[in-house]
Design a protein around this motif. Structure first.
Motif, PDB file in Angstrom:
ATOM      1  N   UNK A 217       0.847  -1.202   0.000  1.00  0.00           N
ATOM      2  CA  UNK A 217       0.000   0.000   0.000  1.00  0.00           C
ATOM      3  C   UNK A 217       0.885   1.255   0.000  1.00  0.00           C
ATOM      4  N   UNK A 218       0.561   2.210  -0.857  1.00  0.00           N
ATOM      5  CA  UNK A 218       1.295   3.481  -0.890  1.00  0.00           C
ATOM      6  C   UNK A 218       0.311   4.633  -0.769  1.00  0.00           C
ATOM      7  N   UNK A 219       0.775   5.763  -0.231  1.00  0.00           N
ATOM      8  CA  UNK A 219      -0.103   6.923  -0.108  1.00  0.00           C
ATOM      9  C   UNK A 219      -0.114   7.723  -1.404  1.00  0.00           C
ATOM     10  N   UNK A 220      -0.793   8.863  -1.402  1.00  0.00           N
ATOM     11  CA  UNK A 220      -0.952   9.654  -2.622  1.00  0.00           C
ATOM     12  C   UNK A 220       0.359  10.232  -3.142  1.00  0.00           C
ATOM     13  N   UNK A 221       1.392  10.256  -2.288  1.00  0.00           N
ATOM     14  CA  UNK A 221       2.711  10.740  -2.712  1.00  0.00           C
ATOM     15  C   UNK A 221       3.626   9.595  -3.145  1.00  0.00           C
ATOM     16  N   UNK A 222       3.116   8.382  -3.122  1.00  0.00           N
ATOM     17  CA  UNK A 222       3.920   7.227  -3.502  1.00  0.00           C
ATOM     18  C   UNK A 222       4.761   6.666  -2.387  1.00  0.00           C
ATOM     19  N   UNK A 223       4.534   7.107  -1.152  1.00  0.00           N
ATOM     20  CA  UNK A 223       5.319   6.652  -0.004  1.00  0.00           C
ATOM     21  C   UNK A 223       4.704   5.360   0.546  1.00  0.00           C
ATOM     22  N   UNK A 224       5.511   4.320   0.743  1.00  0.00           N
ATOM     23  CA  UNK A 224       4.970   3.065   1.286  1.00  0.00           C
ATOM     24  C   UNK A 224       4.341   3.248   2.661  1.00  0.00           C
ATOM     25  N   UNK A 225       3.209   2.615   2.857  1.00  0.00           N
ATOM     26  CA  UNK A 225       2.539   2.605   4.156  1.00  0.00           C
ATOM     27  C   UNK A 225       2.910   1.311   4.864  1.00  0.00           C
ATOM     28  N   UNK A 226       4.132   1.266   5.380  1.00  0.00           N
ATOM     29  CA  UNK A 226       4.638   0.058   6.011  1.00  0.00           C
ATOM     30  C   UNK A 226       5.361  -0.823   5.010  1.00  0.00           C
ATOM     31  N   UNK A 227       5.632  -2.023   5.424  1.00  0.00           N
ATOM     32  CA  UNK A 227       6.348  -2.975   4.585  1.00  0.00           C
ATOM     33  C   UNK A 227       5.430  -3.591   3.534  1.00  0.00           C
ATOM     34  N   UNK A 228       6.050  -4.204   2.537  1.00  0.00           N
ATOM     35  CA  UNK A 228       5.309  -4.986   1.552  1.00  0.00           C
ATOM     36  C   UNK A 228       4.932  -6.324   2.167  1.00  0.00           C
ATOM     37  N   UNK A 229       3.732  -6.788   1.869  1.00  0.00           N
ATOM     38  CA  UNK A 229       3.271  -8.110   2.303  1.00  0.00           C
ATOM     39  C   UNK A 229       3.597  -9.089   1.176  1.00  0.00           C
ATOM     40  N   UNK A 230       4.341 -10.153   1.490  1.00  0.00           N
ATOM     41  CA  UNK A 230       4.844 -11.040   0.445  1.00  0.00           C
ATOM     42  C   UNK A 230       4.041 -12.339   0.368  1.00  0.00           C
ATOM     43  N   UNK A 231       4.388 -13.167  -0.625  1.00  0.00           N
ATOM     44  CA  UNK A 231       3.558 -14.329  -0.947  1.00  0.00           C
ATOM     45  C   UNK A 231       3.365 -15.319   0.197  1.00  0.00           C
ATOM     46  N   UNK A 232       4.357 -15.574   1.115  1.00  0.00           N
ATOM     47  CA  UNK A 232       4.105 -16.598   2.138  1.00  0.00           C
ATOM     48  C   UNK A 232       3.174 -16.131   3.252  1.00  0.00           C
ATOM     49  N   UNK A 233       2.772 -14.864   3.231  1.00  0.00           N
ATOM     50  CA  UNK A 233       1.962 -14.313   4.308  1.00  0.00           C
ATOM     51  C   UNK A 233       0.611 -15.032   4.370  1.00  0.00           C
ATOM     52  N   UNK A 234       0.274 -15.518   5.561  1.00  0.00           N
ATOM     53  CA  UNK A 234      -0.948 -16.317   5.729  1.00  0.00           C
ATOM     54  C   UNK A 234      -1.999 -15.655   6.621  1.00  0.00           C
ATOM     55  N   UNK A 235      -1.819 -14.368   6.926  1.00  0.00           N
ATOM     56  CA  UNK A 235      -2.739 -13.763   7.890  1.00  0.00           C
ATOM     57  C   UNK A 235      -4.173 -13.687   7.369  1.00  0.00           C
ATOM     58  N   UNK A 236      -4.374 -13.787   6.051  1.00  0.00           N
ATOM     59  CA  UNK A 236      -5.725 -13.714   5.493  1.00  0.00           C
ATOM     60  C   UNK A 236      -6.397 -15.065   5.358  1.00  0.00           C
ATOM     61  N   UNK A 237      -5.996 -16.048   6.185  1.00  0.00           N
ATOM     62  CA  UNK A 237      -6.547 -17.399   6.018  1.00  0.00           C
ATOM     63  C   UNK A 237      -8.067 -17.432   6.202  1.00  0.00           C
ATOM     64  N   UNK A 238      -8.608 -16.640   7.146  1.00  0.00           N
ATOM     65  CA  UNK A 238     -10.065 -16.661   7.360  1.00  0.00           C
ATOM     66  C   UNK A 238     -10.788 -16.078   6.156  1.00  0.00           C
ATOM     67  N   UNK A 239     -10.266 -14.954   5.632  1.00  0.00           N
ATOM     68  CA  UNK A 239     -10.874 -14.351   4.444  1.00  0.00           C
ATOM     69  C   UNK A 239     -10.848 -15.332   3.279  1.00  0.00           C
ATOM     70  N   UNK A 240      -9.714 -16.038   3.117  1.00  0.00           N
ATOM     71  CA  UNK A 240      -9.599 -16.993   2.021  1.00  0.00           C
ATOM     72  C   UNK A 240     -10.584 -18.145   2.184  1.00  0.00           C
ATOM     73  N   UNK A 241     -10.688 -18.649   3.396  1.00  0.00           N
ATOM     74  CA  UNK A 241     -11.597 -19.771   3.642  1.00  0.00           C
ATOM     75  C   UNK A 241     -13.045 -19.363   3.399  1.00  0.00           C
ATOM     76  N   UNK A 242     -13.411 -18.175   3.866  1.00  0.00           N
ATOM     77  CA  UNK A 242     -14.796 -17.700   3.673  1.00  0.00           C
ATOM     78  C   UNK A 242     -15.114 -17.518   2.195  1.00  0.00           C
ATOM     79  N   UNK A 243     -14.170 -16.927   1.456  1.00  0.00           N
ATOM     80  CA  UNK A 243     -14.406 -16.699   0.032  1.00  0.00           C
ATOM     81  C   UNK A 243     -14.473 -18.009  -0.736  1.00  0.00           C
ATOM     82  N   UNK A 244     -13.568 -18.921  -0.409  1.00  0.00           N
ATOM     83  CA  UNK A 244     -13.538 -20.196  -1.129  1.00  0.00           C
ATOM     84  C   UNK A 244     -14.833 -20.970  -0.926  1.00  0.00           C
TER      85      UNK A 244
END
Length: 506
Positions: A87-114
């Protein structure tokens, strides 16, 4: 003399390679950066650290190999790992770190959608399995769990988009990498409305889409001067690491597949049509408007063996990981196929294909009093390769595969390649340049420059260095253990969920 530079923004390192126009490697350099796991399910990287590392590695390669030999750079082509969100702001500045492919914090969202009625619609439209890996799920997680950052975000981009923007001031994303986001309709090559609605965004919060051959603008003057690049260097946006590994692996025929094992791994085939899998186990990503790259990824390739090496290897110094891993492989050779009844489920980072279970956990099974360190080493290697075979077996539900090529630092270890041949019971070939991602990026640039008249002929130019034939007597042994491996991976699903829940309660 003229040359082509390829830049791979990988999972744990940037790899930059230089080729002459005949495809010979004339120089390479690598620089690593960390991944931050602040919680068990979190995987993040600092985009500015990655960009600075890329500049440092690039400058070293140019100053040490390219400029002293008076090579003139005529093209630079990018590749990158998939599924990152920044995520970047309107000036192109990152809002924290990049979330990469092994990140699993969205497991509940994924399960609900699937499990919802719209899940299969999104999968069929986007070609991306519903899993926490995908930017679709990552953005949905931000919208639900980190609303402040979600609202501040002007755009959600990839690491590759960010690095290219830092170099050229332009925000673009190639169709190929976009097809791995879960947000792109791979049939219309437009952002998919159903996926956008689920993520809670509109298309203007995503980068502009361009083909893989798209020529970017000029590099910013300060970087052009620092790197010693001449005017007129063509900057090609390129593709994803997976698609380019398939191109660079040279497995372009209908009965061939490519195995890549670096930190993660995958088995892939190329096709002019989508592989339709009713169980949603396979991805279908675009390379160009003519070619789809289909297959399945594993989270746990070389990263699982590196984890073992760091925990149980004999270190003479802190940074000697590669030598320690080589020593462990040598020890593994003293054990018999099947590791005397010891199995390893390599799910240290959850798992993608074919079980698509973010809760999966690493497991040693069958330990008895006679097992020694060498058995654990071999079981770890075998477990990683059983997972690769399970993906190949899934692909063979749709395609007949008679031979494979293997690439990536882990897959190219002779001991591992021979095990792959034995487990698959098929010949496995290694290219002259085992770095097939860089090879694929070179072929893409060379086709753009007219050196090859098509990607078909570019892929056919890939030369094999050696072929490993299977030891037929070993395959029946591996198949007995694999059958148990496969059953355990499914049977332990409830226990994987329980241990994840207990961990998160602490």
């Amino acid at each position: 003399m003229e040359c082509i530079i390829t830049i791979e923004i990988g999972t744990n390192a940037v790899r930059i390679m230089a080729f002459d126009l005949a495809g010979n490697v004339i120089g390479s350099s690598k620089g690593s950066y960390p991944t931050f796991h602040v919680e068990p399910d979190y995987s993040e990287q600092d985009p500015d650290q990655m960009f600075i590392t890329m500049l440092y590695v690039m400058k070293n390669l140019l100053n040490e190999k390219i400029h002293p030999s008076n090579y003139r750079i005529i093209s630079i082509c990018f590749s990158a790992s998939m599924h990152s969100v920044l995520p970047i702001d309107k000036h192109g500045v990152p809002l924290g770190n990049a979330i990469t492919w092994p990140d699993n914090r969205g497991r509940k969202e994924a399960e609900d959608l699937k499990n919802s009625s719209i899940g299969s619609t999104i999968y069929n439209s986007t070609g991306t399995p519903i899993h926490p890996m995908s930017p679709l799920i990552k953005i949905a997680w931000l919208q639900r769990q980190d609303q402040e950052r979600f609202k501040k975000a002007s755009k959600f981009i990839t690491i590759k988009t960010y690095i290219i923007q830092q170099l050229t001031k332009e925000y673009f994303l190639d169709y190929s990498l976009a097809s791995a986001t879960g947000l792109l309709n791979i049939h219309t090559r437009k952002w998919e409305d159903a996926a956008l609605d689920y993520a809670g965004i509109t298309s203007d919060r995503l980068p502009d889409l361009v083909p893989v051959f798209h020529s970017l603008g000029t590099i910013r003057k300060e970087y052009q001067k620092s790197l010693g690049l001449p005017d007129g260097v063509k900057i090609i946006i390129g593709s994803s690491d997976g698609c380019l590994a398939t191109l660079g692996g040279g497995a372009w025929e209908i009965d061939k597949a490519t195995i890549t094992i670096e930190d993660s791994g995958a088995v892939r085939v190329v096709s002019e049509t989508v592989l339709e899998d009713s169980k949603q186990r396979l991805f279908n990503y675009l390379l160009t408007d003519k070619y789809y790259i289909s297959g399945g990824p594993t989270n746990n390739g070389g990263v699982a063996f590196e984890w073992f090496a760091k925990q149980f290897g004999d270190f003479k110094n802190l940074y000697d990981v590669e030598n320690v891993m080589q020593h462990l492989v040598h020890q593994a050779m003293d054990s018999r196929p099947g590791s005397d009844g010891l199995l390893f489920l390599p799910y240290l980072l959850g798992e993608r294909a074919p079980i698509w279970n973010a809760n999966a956990r690493g497991t040693f099974f069958g330990i008895n009093i006679k097992h020694e360190k060498r058995h654990f080493i071999r079981a770890t290697v075998e477990g990683i390769l059983y997972e690769i075979y399970s993906i190949g077996k899934t692909l063979e539900d749709h395609r007949t595969i008679n031979s494979l090529t293997a690439n990536g630092s882990f897959a190219s270890i002779p001991f591992c390649t021979q095990l792959l041949a034995d487990i698959f019971n098929k010949p496995i070939s290694i290219g002259v340049n085992p770095d097939s991602i860089a090879q694929g990026a070179f072929l893409l640039s060379a086709t753009d420059l007219g050196i090859y008249d098509s990607l078909d002929n570019a892929a056919k130019s890939v030369k094999m260095a050696t072929t490993f034939e299977p030891f037929k007597q070993n395959n029946p042994i591996y198949m007995k253990y694999f059958e148990l491996y496969e059953r355990l991976s499914v049977k332990l699903r409830e226990e994987f969920s329980d241990i994840t829940r207990l961990q998160n309660e602490n």
